[in-house]
Design a protein around this motif. Structure first.
Motif, PDB file in Angstrom:
ATOM      1  N   TRP A  51       0.894  -1.146   0.000  1.00 52.50           N
ATOM      2  CA  TRP A  51       0.000   0.000   0.000  1.00 52.50           C
ATOM      3  C   TRP A  51       0.936   1.200   0.000  1.00 52.50           C
ATOM      4  O   TRP A  51       1.703   1.384   0.940  1.00 52.50           O
ATOM      5  CB  TRP A  51      -0.885   0.035   1.251  1.00 52.50           C
ATOM      6  CG  TRP A  51      -1.993  -0.950   1.234  1.00 52.50           C
ATOM      7  CD1 TRP A  51      -2.116  -2.078   1.993  1.00 52.50           C
ATOM      8  CD2 TRP A  51      -3.163  -0.901   0.420  1.00 52.50           C
ATOM      9  NE1 TRP A  51      -3.275  -2.729   1.692  1.00 52.50           N
ATOM     10  CE2 TRP A  51      -3.945  -2.023   0.728  1.00 52.50           C
ATOM     11  CE3 TRP A  51      -3.630  -0.005  -0.558  1.00 52.50           C
ATOM     12  CZ2 TRP A  51      -5.167  -2.285   0.112  1.00 52.50           C
ATOM     13  CZ3 TRP A  51      -4.853  -0.264  -1.169  1.00 52.50           C
ATOM     14  CH2 TRP A  51      -5.596  -1.392  -0.837  1.00 52.50           C
ATOM     15  N   GLN A  52       0.914   1.981  -1.058  1.00 54.04           N
ATOM     16  CA  GLN A  52       1.799   3.138  -1.137  1.00 54.04           C
ATOM     17  C   GLN A  52       0.991   4.406  -0.916  1.00 54.04           C
ATOM     18  O   GLN A  52       0.009   4.668  -1.605  1.00 54.04           O
ATOM     19  CB  GLN A  52       2.506   3.186  -2.486  1.00 54.04           C
ATOM     20  CG  GLN A  52       3.602   4.223  -2.527  1.00 54.04           C
ATOM     21  CD  GLN A  52       4.555   4.036  -3.700  1.00 54.04           C
ATOM     22  OE1 GLN A  52       4.200   3.446  -4.721  1.00 54.04           O
ATOM     23  NE2 GLN A  52       5.767   4.527  -3.555  1.00 54.04           N
ATOM     24  N   ALA A  53       1.411   5.158   0.099  1.00 54.54           N
ATOM     25  CA  ALA A  53       0.752   6.427   0.424  1.00 54.54           C
ATOM     26  C   ALA A  53       1.575   7.575  -0.142  1.00 54.54           C
ATOM     27  O   ALA A  53       2.803   7.550  -0.086  1.00 54.54           O
ATOM     28  CB  ALA A  53       0.612   6.574   1.937  1.00 54.54           C
ATOM     29  N   ASP A  54       0.906   8.571  -0.676  1.00 53.08           N
ATOM     30  CA  ASP A  54       1.590   9.737  -1.226  1.00 53.08           C
ATOM     31  C   ASP A  54       1.955  10.690  -0.084  1.00 53.08           C
ATOM     32  O   ASP A  54       1.431  11.790   0.031  1.00 53.08           O
ATOM     33  CB  ASP A  54       0.706  10.431  -2.267  1.00 53.08           C
ATOM     34  CG  ASP A  54       1.461  11.486  -3.049  1.00 53.08           C
ATOM     35  OD1 ASP A  54       2.712  11.471  -3.014  1.00 53.08           O
ATOM     36  OD2 ASP A  54       0.807  12.334  -3.677  1.00 53.08           O
ATOM     37  N   MET A  55       2.842  10.178   0.795  1.00 58.73           N
ATOM     38  CA  MET A  55       3.293  10.918   1.980  1.00 58.73           C
ATOM     39  C   MET A  55       4.750  10.562   2.208  1.00 58.73           C
ATOM     40  O   MET A  55       5.185   9.490   1.795  1.00 58.73           O
ATOM     41  CB  MET A  55       2.507  10.482   3.228  1.00 58.73           C
ATOM     42  CG  MET A  55       1.007  10.570   3.125  1.00 58.73           C
ATOM     43  SD  MET A  55       0.185   9.747   4.529  1.00 58.73           S
ATOM     44  CE  MET A  55       0.559  10.880   5.855  1.00 58.73           C
ATOM     45  N   ASP A  56       5.486  11.443   2.910  1.00 58.60           N
ATOM     46  CA  ASP A  56       6.843  11.066   3.288  1.00 58.60           C
ATOM     47  C   ASP A  56       6.768  10.041   4.419  1.00 58.60           C
ATOM     48  O   ASP A  56       5.737   9.907   5.087  1.00 58.60           O
ATOM     49  CB  ASP A  56       7.666  12.291   3.687  1.00 58.60           C
ATOM     50  CG  ASP A  56       7.135  12.963   4.935  1.00 58.60           C
ATOM     51  OD1 ASP A  56       7.482  12.510   6.042  1.00 58.60           O
ATOM     52  OD2 ASP A  56       6.362  13.938   4.799  1.00 58.60           O
ATOM     53  N   ALA A  57       7.838   9.299   4.619  1.00 57.71           N
ATOM     54  CA  ALA A  57       7.844   8.197   5.587  1.00 57.71           C
ATOM     55  C   ALA A  57       7.572   8.660   7.015  1.00 57.71           C
ATOM     56  O   ALA A  57       6.832   8.003   7.759  1.00 57.71           O
ATOM     57  CB  ALA A  57       9.174   7.447   5.522  1.00 57.71           C
ATOM     58  N   GLY A  58       8.151   9.785   7.418  1.00 56.68           N
ATOM     59  CA  GLY A  58       7.929  10.285   8.779  1.00 56.68           C
ATOM     60  C   GLY A  58       6.476  10.606   9.040  1.00 56.68           C
ATOM     61  O   GLY A  58       5.921  10.246  10.089  1.00 56.68           O
ATOM     62  N   SER A  59       5.814  11.259   8.091  1.00 55.08           N
ATOM     63  CA  SER A  59       4.394  11.596   8.244  1.00 55.08           C
ATOM     64  C   SER A  59       3.527  10.347   8.255  1.00 55.08           C
ATOM     65  O   SER A  59       2.592  10.237   9.042  1.00 55.08           O
ATOM     66  CB  SER A  59       3.942  12.529   7.115  1.00 55.08           C
ATOM     67  OG  SER A  59       4.651  13.737   7.162  1.00 55.08           O
ATOM     68  N   LEU A  60       3.831   9.400   7.374  1.00 56.50           N
ATOM     69  CA  LEU A  60       3.061   8.161   7.318  1.00 56.50           C
ATOM     70  C   LEU A  60       3.205   7.380   8.615  1.00 56.50           C
ATOM     71  O   LEU A  60       2.216   6.901   9.175  1.00 56.50           O
ATOM     72  CB  LEU A  60       3.496   7.317   6.122  1.00 56.50           C
ATOM     73  CG  LEU A  60       2.773   5.979   5.924  1.00 56.50           C
ATOM     74  CD1 LEU A  60       1.260   6.171   5.804  1.00 56.50           C
ATOM     75  CD2 LEU A  60       3.321   5.259   4.702  1.00 56.50           C
TER      76      LEU A  60
END
Length: 127
Positions: free
Chosen positions: A108-117
């Motif tokens: 599942w890929q979220a259009d967010m940076d890793a820290g925010s996710l």
């Protein structure tokens, strides 16, 4: 400024990765989408992924390796950021990468940076 950024990144990496229960996944995706984030299911080559956290459970990884490539490459998708950083369940990635670094796995890929996710995932899991 660069030192502050690196210190913050190191702090985030040292934190434990969130662990999401399979029954929470659909609600978490809806939670992210309700905040205006794009989330989609895809497959990514394991060599293109990287762990967000430095934590590694070698015993779990060895157990997962025993499941074999078919099971690991077709199981429940893991969560990754827009730049392919794994924020949840990196042990499956380590296991599959040890078996075949050219394999791909569902994510599942979220259009967010890793820290925010990772932050949103921890918030969601702990609510």
């Amino acid at each position: 400024m660069a030192n502050l950024f690196e210190s913050w990144r190191k702090f985030l990496k040292e934190e434990k990765q969130p662990v999401m229960k399979p029954e929470q996944i659909e609600d978490f995706i809806s939670y992210l989408q309700d905040q205006g984030n794009r989330v989609f299911k895809t497959r990514i080559k394991v060599s293109d992924l990287k762990p967000f956290s430095g934590e590694r459970d070698t015993k779990k990884i060895k157990n997962l390796i025993s499941l074999g490539q078919d099971m690991l490459s077709s199981g429940t998708p893991i969560f990754v950021s827009r730049d392919a950083e794994i924020v949840e369940d990196a042990c499956r990635w380590y296991a599959l990468k040890a078996i075949d670094p050219n394999a791909d796995m569902p994510v599942w890929q979220a259009d967010m940076d890793a820290g925010s996710l990772a932050h949103e995932m921890k918030k969601f899991i702990n609510k």
